[in-house]
Design an enzyme around this catalytic site. Sequence first.
Site, PDB file in Angstrom:
ATOM      1  NE  ARG A 113       4.204  32.071 -38.145  1.00 44.49           N
ATOM      2  CZ  ARG A 113       4.712  30.866 -37.990  1.00 44.49           C
ATOM      3  NH1 ARG A 113       5.530  30.623 -36.966  1.00 44.49           N
ATOM      4  NH2 ARG A 113       4.427  29.899 -38.828  1.00 44.49           N
TER       5      ARG A 113
ATOM      6  NE  ARG B  56       5.489  17.834 -26.979  1.00 40.96           N
ATOM      7  CZ  ARG B  56       6.271  17.945 -28.059  1.00 40.96           C
ATOM      8  NH1 ARG B  56       7.546  18.296 -27.902  1.00 40.96           N
ATOM      9  NH2 ARG B  56       5.812  17.748 -29.257  1.00 40.96           N
TER      10      ARG B  56
ATOM     11  NE  ARG C 290       4.295  17.208 -33.049  1.00 40.46           N
ATOM     12  CZ  ARG C 290       5.132  18.118 -33.537  1.00 40.46           C
ATOM     13  NH1 ARG C 290       6.373  17.764 -33.834  1.00 40.46           N
ATOM     14  NH2 ARG C 290       4.744  19.361 -33.750  1.00 40.46           N
TER      15      ARG C 290
END
Length: 419
Positions: free
Chosen positions: A192, A285, A296
């Site tokens: 990237r 979060r 998750r």
Amino acid sequence: MAIEAAAYSKGESRVCGIEFSMGEAPAFIEDDLQKGFSNGFDLKSKDATPTVIGNKAYLIGGADDESIRVQVLDHSRGGWVNPTVLGTKPKPCKGQSAVPLNDGRILVIQKGSSLDDGVWFLEVDTQYVREQRKLFGSEIVAWSKGVKGIAEKPVVISGPSGVGKGTLISMLMKEFPSMFGFSVSHTTRAPRNIEKDGTHYHFTERSVMEKDIKDGKFLEFASVHGNLYGTSVEAVEVVADAGKRCILDIDVQGARSVRASSLEAIFIFVSPPSMEELEKRLRARGTETEEQILKRLRNARAEMEQGKSSGIFDHILYNDNLEECYENLKELLGLDGNVTATPKSSPYGVDLPLDSSISKIDQKIVIKRGSPELKTAPKNLIVLDLSTLKGGAPGRTRGLNVYAIDSFSDELNGFNQLS
């Protein structure tokens, strides 16, 4: 004390002008060697060093893809075999001596090299080689570089997403910045914008990485969204070479692969106090969608089940209170806040002479200088003590002790170790 003759020493065995490493070659191997090679090798070349172990002769020398070439004369197969060569390969040198050891390895000493670069081990019948032989179904040999000193065991830390293992690792790195280092992973995806090769990842071609995986150069790997990611043996060894302890932050499946590899490590699983608390942390979060959070959590349940019951991990830490968990982590690693990093091994300060004789004394290799221009050398003999070796292919063979003595009689009075 048994003293055995090695290459270029008294009692050596010569076949067609080549010195065997130790003792006499079996009759069948001597007969086959006398017939010469059908593959272009010149038996009289000083670049080739045949070494006999059991019913096989290993010819070490010559260049093959910019590395030392290895061939095997196997009487049971009736001729020469080109083995699959694993591990980091040494580059061609001005000459080498080879000494068979009693543990399925051959010590190869590259003449004219520094001791930092010139001591190698060719594994021909170790446990690692035998396991790889079963996987490949063919003849296997494996190189590893000899390194002075013992490295701290790497630390494998796993746990479900959101458990806080990244925070724990950051706390370790902040308190002990010179003690720990991360291995740089490999990937086949394109870099990237801000990513640098060798810093964020080792960016590589898929065909190259697939070949390296097949050759046993990776501790663990996975395919993610069509790209390969993995931790190479060399990446972990580079951290140890720098005098640091390597931390591997990987998932449970990766930890399973590392546990099955030849790497000796400490395996730690970080667990949340409960799934409810983990879900609370993930939602706090605010970085994932609802679908991502549920995914998750599903993965976390599977990882926690494997982490606690699979036998992969040596220790389980419960991250109920971050500070307490961090103190427990430090205790597991033997850290008390006053520990300093293990210094990187300094250069030996001695080159391996081009003109030399080599003898084996128990688990010590004695190299006698034979060239008059080395009058500035502090001692007449260089001693490699192999009694504390650790590790091996496909990584490093660590634990070399290096000494200097004036004469063989000094062996009875102890060695003067090189700094």
